[in-house]
Scaffold this active site. Structure first.
Site: not given
Ligand code: PGA
Length: 251
Positions: A9, A11, A96, A98, A168, A174, A214
């Protein structure tokens, strides 16, 4: 055998040049990826066509990170599921955290988007996961159950063939803090049970459930060795071909 997937992803990262470089970097190293692992990349909308062109003829599928909750028309700034499919995308990421957190995306909206995604022939990667307060209050089982009920239970068992779930935990996205493999596995097993309760054991057994938060080359192997973890949805580490391919090689 469940499908193993490693999905990147991207983003809101990568301008056009960076996306092209990243896609080329992944393409160059595809021979290292085990044949049982399916790779998916989800670039920003503006890079989908270029990335699709670079990866065409390879087994890597392209996904969008979101789609509109309407079919077409006067929705300035929105991108429909059909538009995404017409650019060669095979999947769309929905729900997601976010999008849920920053853009007020509710389960009802996700259901509308999912209907349109299916109608456009797209597979859906549905993200679920609890935040830190919910985890600390011991509500992670309840929260993930409700997210599945509120979205997936509006669909049929046949539809589930086009769904991949990504667990997640929001506190791990992140942040550099990864769920331990035991923490991830117990939710993955729980998610599979919830799916079985509505759609039956066979559907649950065949459902690919990814871990996200992460995930990186140093922890992917341990996470992917759990019986109910079928791969990863990778954010930060998907922006470097070396890391992304190293994660895919963890199988
Ligand atoms: P990250 O994000 O690997 O940077 O923690 C994962 C995601 O949000 O899909």
């Amino acid at each position: 055998m469940r499908k193993k997937i490693v999905a990147g992803n991207w983003k809101m990262n990568t301008n056009l040049c960076e996306a092209v470089e990243l896609a080329k970097g992944i393409r160059e190293r595809l021979s290292e990826v085990p044949s049982n692992v399916k790779l998916i990349v989800a670039p920003p909308f503006t890079n989908i066509e270029s990335v699709e062109e670079i990866l065409s003829g390879t087994p890597v599928a392209v996904a969008a990170q979101n789609c509109a909750d309407h079919d077409k028309g006067a929705y300035t700034g929105e991108i429909s599921a059909k538009m995404i499919a017409s650019c060669g995308c095979k999947y769309v990421i929905l729900g997601h955290s976010e999008r849920r957190t920053y853009y007020g995306e509710t389960s009802a909206k996700i259901v509308e988007k999912m209907k349109l995604a299916f109608a456009a022939g797209l597979g859906v990667i549905l993200c679920i996961g609890e935040n830190l307060d919910e985890r600390n209050a011991g509500k992670h089982f309840e929260v993930t159950r409700k997210e599945i009920e509120d979205v997936l239970f509006n669909f049929t068992a046949e539809d589930m063939a086009n769904v991949t779930v990504a667990y997640e935990p929001i506190w791990a996205i992140g942040t550099g803090v990864t769920a331990t493999s035991a923490q991830a596995e117990e939710i993955h097993a729980h998610v599979r049970k919830v799916i079985a309760s509505e759609f039956g054991e066979k559907v649950a057994d065949e459902m690919t459930i990814l871990y996200g938060g992460s995930c990186k080359p140093s922890n992917a192997k341990e996470l992917f060795s759990c019986p109910d973890i079928d791969g990863g949805l990778i954010g930060g580490a998907a922006l470097k071909p070396d890391d992304f391919i190293a994660i895919a090689k963890s199988y």
